[in-house]
Design an enzyme around this catalytic site. Structure first.
Site, short mmCIF file in Angstrom:
data_model
loop_
_atom_site.label_atom_id
_atom_site.label_comp_id
_atom_site.label_asym_id
_atom_site.label_seq_id
_atom_site.Cartn_x
_atom_site.Cartn_y
_atom_site.Cartn_z
N ASP A 30 0.85 -1.19 0.00
CA ASP A 30 0.00 0.00 0.00
C ASP A 30 0.89 1.25 0.00
O ASP A 30 1.89 1.31 0.71
CB ASP A 30 -0.91 0.00 1.23
CG ASP A 30 -2.07 0.97 1.10
OD1 ASP A 30 -3.22 0.52 1.01
OD2 ASP A 30 -1.81 2.19 1.07
N GLN A 92 -14.37 2.41 1.68
CA GLN A 92 -13.79 2.03 0.38
C GLN A 92 -13.56 3.28 -0.47
O GLN A 92 -14.48 4.07 -0.68
CB GLN A 92 -14.73 1.06 -0.36
CG GLN A 92 -14.14 0.56 -1.67
CD GLN A 92 -15.03 -0.45 -2.38
OE1 GLN A 92 -16.15 -0.73 -1.93
NE2 GLN A 92 -14.55 -0.98 -3.49
N HIS A 98 -10.41 -5.18 -3.16
CA HIS A 98 -9.07 -5.38 -2.61
C HIS A 98 -9.16 -5.79 -1.16
O HIS A 98 -10.05 -5.34 -0.42
CB HIS A 98 -8.19 -4.13 -2.76
CG HIS A 98 -8.83 -2.88 -2.25
ND1 HIS A 98 -9.78 -2.18 -2.97
CD2 HIS A 98 -8.66 -2.19 -1.10
CE1 HIS A 98 -10.16 -1.12 -2.27
NE2 HIS A 98 -9.50 -1.10 -1.13
N LEU A 99 -8.22 -6.60 -0.76
CA LEU A 99 -8.12 -7.08 0.62
C LEU A 99 -6.87 -6.45 1.23
O LEU A 99 -5.78 -6.56 0.65
CB LEU A 99 -8.04 -8.60 0.61
CG LEU A 99 -7.94 -9.32 1.96
CD1 LEU A 99 -8.50 -10.74 1.82
CD2 LEU A 99 -6.50 -9.41 2.48
N HIS A 100 -7.03 -5.77 2.35
CA HIS A 100 -5.88 -5.22 3.08
C HIS A 100 -5.33 -6.32 4.00
O HIS A 100 -6.07 -6.89 4.81
CB HIS A 100 -6.28 -4.05 3.97
CG HIS A 100 -6.83 -2.85 3.25
ND1 HIS A 100 -6.07 -1.72 3.03
CD2 HIS A 100 -8.05 -2.60 2.72
CE1 HIS A 100 -6.82 -0.81 2.41
NE2 HIS A 100 -8.02 -1.32 2.21
P1 AMP Z 1 -9.71 1.47 0.51
O1 AMP Z 1 -9.78 2.75 1.28
O2 AMP Z 1 -10.09 0.26 1.29
O3 AMP Z 1 -10.45 1.58 -0.81
O4 AMP Z 1 -8.18 1.25 0.20
C1 AMP Z 1 -7.53 1.79 -0.91
C2 AMP Z 1 -6.06 1.72 -0.59
O5 AMP Z 1 -5.35 1.82 -1.81
C3 AMP Z 1 -5.56 2.82 0.33
O6 AMP Z 1 -4.98 2.24 1.49
C4 AMP Z 1 -4.52 3.56 -0.53
O7 AMP Z 1 -3.42 3.97 0.23
C5 AMP Z 1 -4.15 2.50 -1.54
N1 AMP Z 1 -3.65 2.95 -2.83
C6 AMP Z 1 -4.23 3.84 -3.66
N2 AMP Z 1 -3.51 3.94 -4.80
C7 AMP Z 1 -2.46 3.10 -4.68
C8 AMP Z 1 -1.36 2.75 -5.51
N3 AMP Z 1 -1.18 3.30 -6.72
N4 AMP Z 1 -0.47 1.85 -5.04
C9 AMP Z 1 -0.63 1.28 -3.82
N5 AMP Z 1 -1.65 1.57 -3.00
C10 AMP Z 1 -2.55 2.46 -3.42
#
Ligand code: AMP
Ligand code: ZN
Length: 112
Positions: A30, A92, A98-100
């Site tokens: 991330d 989101q 996506h899975l964190h």
């Molecule tokens: P969510 O808030 O669950 O939709 O998580 C989206 C995640 O994507 C966030 O933790 C961002 O930091 C991450 N993110 C967004 N763009 C990128 C990227 N280009 N590379 C890696 N992580 C990203």
């Protein structure tokens, strides 16, 4: 999907710090980590959110890949968390499933 950032990452069109790739799933660090280990595991196929998944094999591959990565990173002893934010109140922000995978500190419970 043409303008989806995670589709572009899955296709290798945006440089990312990959930790795992197979034919169905990719995983990368991330950009804005919330823990010492913060990895995003995504299906190569585009699903807008968990609500749009129409095939249980997507869940199987996503979650089993995340657990495999956790084991490869040696997270079995201290533990880890898997999170799938869904929709607005779920937090989101990127509309590609996506899975964190989070680990490396005491993550606390409940979430804020
Ligand atoms: P969510 O808030 O669950 O939709 O998580 C989206 C995640 O994507 C966030 O933790 C961002 O930091 C991450 N993110 C967004 N763009 C990128 C990227 N280009 N590379 C890696 N992580 C990203
Ligand atoms: Zn996508």
């Amino acid at each position: 999907m043409g303008d989806c950032i995670f589709c572009k990452i899955a296709k290798g069109e945006i440089p990312s710090d990959f930790v795992y790739k197979d034919e169905n799933v990719v995983a990368f660090k991330d950009l804005n980590p919330q823990a010492p280990v913060h990895i995003l595991v995504i299906p190569r196929e585009h699903f807008e959110s968990a609500l749009k998944v129409d095939n249980d094999s997507v869940w199987n591959k996503l979650i089993s890949s995340a657990v495999k990565i956790a084991k490869e990173l040696g997270l079995e002893k201290d533990g880890f968390r898997m999170v799938i934010n869904t929709g607005e109140q779920g937090g989101q922000t990127v509309m590609h499933l996506h899975l964190h995978l989070l680990a490396g500190r005491n993550l606390g419970w409940p979430p804020g």
